[in-house]
Design a protein around this motif. Structure first.
Motif, PDB file in Angstrom:
ATOM      1  N   ASN A  92      27.601  84.133  47.885  1.00 36.14           N
ATOM      2  CA  ASN A  92      28.032  85.410  48.477  1.00 36.14           C
ATOM      3  C   ASN A  92      27.137  85.960  49.575  1.00 36.14           C
ATOM      4  O   ASN A  92      27.435  86.995  50.146  1.00 36.14           O
ATOM      5  N   SER A  93      26.002  85.320  49.829  1.00 37.29           N
ATOM      6  CA  SER A  93      25.070  85.870  50.822  1.00 37.29           C
ATOM      7  C   SER A  93      24.126  84.777  51.291  1.00 37.29           C
ATOM      8  O   SER A  93      24.091  83.675  50.709  1.00 37.29           O
ATOM      9  N   GLY A  94      23.326  85.125  52.308  1.00 33.05           N
ATOM     10  CA  GLY A  94      22.365  84.174  52.835  1.00 33.05           C
ATOM     11  C   GLY A  94      21.258  83.845  51.836  1.00 33.05           C
ATOM     12  O   GLY A  94      20.897  82.682  51.639  1.00 33.05           O
ATOM     13  N   ALA A  95      20.722  84.896  51.210  1.00 27.97           N
ATOM     14  CA  ALA A  95      19.635  84.667  50.254  1.00 27.97           C
ATOM     15  C   ALA A  95      20.092  83.740  49.132  1.00 27.97           C
ATOM     16  O   ALA A  95      19.366  82.831  48.720  1.00 27.97           O
ATOM     17  N   GLU A  96      21.311  83.948  48.664  1.00 27.97           N
ATOM     18  CA  GLU A  96      21.844  83.098  47.592  1.00 27.97           C
ATOM     19  C   GLU A  96      22.020  81.659  48.049  1.00 27.97           C
ATOM     20  O   GLU A  96      21.821  80.722  47.261  1.00 27.97           O
ATOM     21  N   SER A 120       8.881  83.311  59.394  1.00 29.05           N
ATOM     22  CA  SER A 120      10.259  82.940  59.035  1.00 29.05           C
ATOM     23  C   SER A 120      10.892  84.074  58.235  1.00 29.05           C
ATOM     24  O   SER A 120      10.196  84.966  57.727  1.00 29.05           O
ATOM     25  N   PHE A 121      12.207  84.027  58.130  1.00 28.85           N
ATOM     26  CA  PHE A 121      12.907  84.950  57.233  1.00 28.85           C
ATOM     27  C   PHE A 121      14.028  84.197  56.531  1.00 28.85           C
ATOM     28  O   PHE A 121      14.894  83.610  57.181  1.00 28.85           O
ATOM     29  N   HIS A 122      13.990  84.207  55.196  1.00 30.64           N
ATOM     30  CA  HIS A 122      15.006  83.466  54.445  1.00 30.64           C
ATOM     31  C   HIS A 122      15.725  84.328  53.418  1.00 30.64           C
ATOM     32  O   HIS A 122      16.547  83.812  52.661  1.00 30.64           O
ATOM     33  N   GLY A 177      14.926  84.158  63.662  1.00 30.34           N
ATOM     34  CA  GLY A 177      15.681  85.343  64.071  1.00 30.34           C
ATOM     35  C   GLY A 177      14.892  86.620  63.861  1.00 30.34           C
ATOM     36  O   GLY A 177      14.380  87.217  64.817  1.00 30.34           O
ATOM     37  N   GLU A 178      14.744  87.004  62.590  1.00 33.71           N
ATOM     38  CA  GLU A 178      14.038  88.255  62.280  1.00 33.71           C
ATOM     39  C   GLU A 178      12.597  88.204  62.792  1.00 33.71           C
ATOM     40  O   GLU A 178      12.014  89.220  63.141  1.00 33.71           O
ATOM     41  N   GLY A 179      12.026  87.008  62.835  1.00 32.09           N
ATOM     42  CA  GLY A 179      10.624  86.838  63.240  1.00 32.09           C
ATOM     43  C   GLY A 179      10.375  87.041  64.728  1.00 32.09           C
ATOM     44  O   GLY A 179       9.220  87.034  65.156  1.00 32.09           O
ATOM     45  N   ILE A 205      17.664  73.206  56.810  1.00 34.70           N
ATOM     46  CA  ILE A 205      17.766  74.086  57.968  1.00 34.70           C
ATOM     47  C   ILE A 205      18.534  75.345  57.560  1.00 34.70           C
ATOM     48  O   ILE A 205      19.664  75.266  57.064  1.00 34.70           O
ATOM     49  N   ASP A 206      17.899  76.490  57.761  1.00 39.58           N
ATOM     50  CA  ASP A 206      18.527  77.783  57.495  1.00 39.58           C
ATOM     51  C   ASP A 206      19.309  78.174  58.748  1.00 39.58           C
ATOM     52  O   ASP A 206      18.731  78.569  59.756  1.00 39.58           O
ATOM     53  N   GLU A 207      20.640  78.011  58.670  1.00 42.09           N
ATOM     54  CA  GLU A 207      21.518  78.326  59.818  1.00 42.09           C
ATOM     55  C   GLU A 207      22.242  79.655  59.587  1.00 42.09           C
ATOM     56  O   GLU A 207      23.310  79.891  60.147  1.00 42.09           O
TER      57      GLU A 207
HETATM   58  C1  LIG Z   1      17.761  83.189  58.886  1.00 43.04           C
HETATM   59  C2  LIG Z   1      18.169  84.068  57.746  1.00 43.04           C
HETATM   60  N1  LIG Z   1      18.131  83.579  56.492  1.00 43.04           N
HETATM   61  C3  LIG Z   1      18.506  84.329  55.445  1.00 43.04           C
HETATM   62  C4  LIG Z   1      18.909  85.633  55.603  1.00 43.04           C
HETATM   63  C5  LIG Z   1      19.311  86.449  54.397  1.00 43.04           C
HETATM   64  O1  LIG Z   1      20.676  86.645  54.383  1.00 43.04           O
HETATM   65  P1  LIG Z   1      21.305  87.803  53.443  1.00 43.04           P
HETATM   66  O2  LIG Z   1      20.853  89.105  53.980  1.00 43.04           O
HETATM   67  O3  LIG Z   1      22.808  87.575  53.578  1.00 43.04           O
HETATM   68  O4  LIG Z   1      20.837  87.546  52.063  1.00 43.04           O
HETATM   69  C6  LIG Z   1      18.946  86.186  56.884  1.00 43.04           C
HETATM   70  C7  LIG Z   1      19.320  87.593  57.086  1.00 43.04           C
HETATM   71  O5  LIG Z   1      18.992  88.222  58.053  1.00 43.04           O
HETATM   72  C8  LIG Z   1      18.565  85.376  57.987  1.00 43.04           C
HETATM   73  O6  LIG Z   1      18.555  85.865  59.233  1.00 43.04           O
END
Ligand SMILES: Cc1ncc(COP(=O)(O)O)c(C=O)c1O
Length: 383
Positions: A92-96, A120-122, A177-179, A205-207
């Protein structure tokens, strides 16, 4: 009083309506959107085909448990594989999606060490936060998930030293991105691929921000001519409907045997009906070529602006994921506010970067309009 936790620093406007690439606030003021809801609304705010498909699915069936077949998940997974031997897990989300990637990598290799990179941001869940190489984000939440090692981004010597036979995976964003919108060097990526191959380490790879057309190809990894073992998606995949995906090579299938991982809502029929249409619309060469053309237009305008304004030190990024490195970080908040007052919504990344993530459906006229507002704030503000 507010009944919400104060974990977001919210601005005091609320958007009540979206149409195409524009948002309208509660006072009726319209804004050109160069944020896409932080890289989510890749197809903009008005996509009749998505509304129709969602309404149709809503009438039919919202949800079934993952204990039963789901033809929509199969269809989306096939589209996401894009002709390669990838299989999908939906969440349901990026973190998941990143949690799933971390678990899969550890289980498939039987190793625990995971290399990630500073800035990095994950994501914010424990695994994803532990993977995130930013102490500010981890502060006060220790102890973290063990065995994450943070190396400098784009640095080959530290990687050669750290990547060994104990390493389960190397995990990275191809553009942080966030970085601060920082692209990975071609040579560094090739080195990572070579070292991963030699040590049988998986490449993740975190896309989540770069994928689904954001950088001008369906996935950013295509431009590096690599094929990661695992990659993760979310944000643009549902154009606003919460959905994430973790894709891995078919050879990894066994590690995610029944009972190993799961999610109640993941791959829900409503989310899948929308994701199916989103991927169909984005993954067309005419659409992606158009993103590349618009990227050229926006980059050309921003580079011209950077030549004229001392406030901009560098312009970088790829496709429609662009960062303006500012000379003086103290000016960042003021510039973001001034742009908003002038009708342009933008984002920040890190402490020094103004980030632009317009919808991929932004028009050439809207790009010119955005550039005019940027010129007004950067150049006239200097006088
Ligand atoms: C590269 C990257 N990975 C993971 C995430 C986390 O995604 P989510 O906020 O949907 O959990 C983000 C969110 O900004 C992101 O930019």
């Amino acid at each position: 009083m507010s009944y919400l936790f104060p974990n977001y620093a919210r601005k005091d406007i609320e958007f009540m309506k979206g149409s195409k690439n524009t948002l309208t606030d509660q006072a009726g003021q319209s804004y050109l959107d160069f944020t896409s809801g932080i890289g989510v609304m890749n197809l903009g705010y008005e996509v009749p085909e998505l509304n129709e498909i969602l309404a149709e699915q809503a009438k039919l069936l919202w949800h079934t448990p993952n204990l039963y077949e789901n033809h929509l998940q199969e269809e989306v997974a096939e589209k996401l594989a894009n002709g390669k031997d990838y299989i999908s897990y939906f969440c349901n989300s990026g973190a998941e999606a990143n949690e799933a990637a971390i678990k899969l990598a550890r289980k498939a290799t039987g190793r625990t060490k995971i290399i990630t990179f500073t800035n990095s941001f994950h994501g914010r869940t424990y695994g994803a936060m532990s993977a995130t190489g930013q102490s500010g984000i981890q502060e006060s939440f220790q102890p973290l998930v063990p065995d994450f090692v943070y190396l400098p981004y784009n640095d080959i010597p530290s990687l050669e030293q750290a990547l060994d036979m104990q390493t389960a995976a190397v995990m990275l964003e191809l553009i942080q991105g966030e970085g601060g919108v920082i692209p990975a060097d071609e040579e560094w990526i090739q080195k990572i691929v070579e070292l991963c191959k030699n040590t049988r380490t998986l490449l993740i790879i975190d896309e989540i921000q770069t994928g689904i057309g954001r950088t001008g190809t369906l996935y950013a990894y295509e431009t590096y001519q690599i094929e990661p073992d695992i990659f993760t998606l979310a944000k643009g995949l549902g154009n606003g409907i919460p959905v994430g995906a973790m894709l891995g090579k078919k050879a990894l299938a066994e590690a995610f045997n029944p009972g190993s991982h799961g999610s109640t809502f993941g791959g829900n029929k409503l989310a899948m009906s929308v994701a199916n249409k989103v991927v169909e619309q984005v993954n067309q060469s005419i659409f992606l070529q158009d993103v590349q053309e618009k990227s050229k237009q926006l980059f050309a305008g921003l580079e011209k602006l950077a030549e004229k304004s001392k406030k901009i030190q560098a312009v970088r990024g790829k496709g429609l994921m662009i960062g303006l490195e500012l000379s003086d970080p103290e000016t960042l908040n003021q510039i973001v506010n001034d742009l908003q007052i002038n009708g342009l919504l933008v984002l920040k990344a890190g402490k020094t970067v103004l980030r632009l993530l317009p919808p991929l459906t932004i028009t050439p006229t809207e790009i010119d309009c955005g550039l005019q507002i940027l010129e007004k704030v950067f150049i006239e503000g200097e006088k």
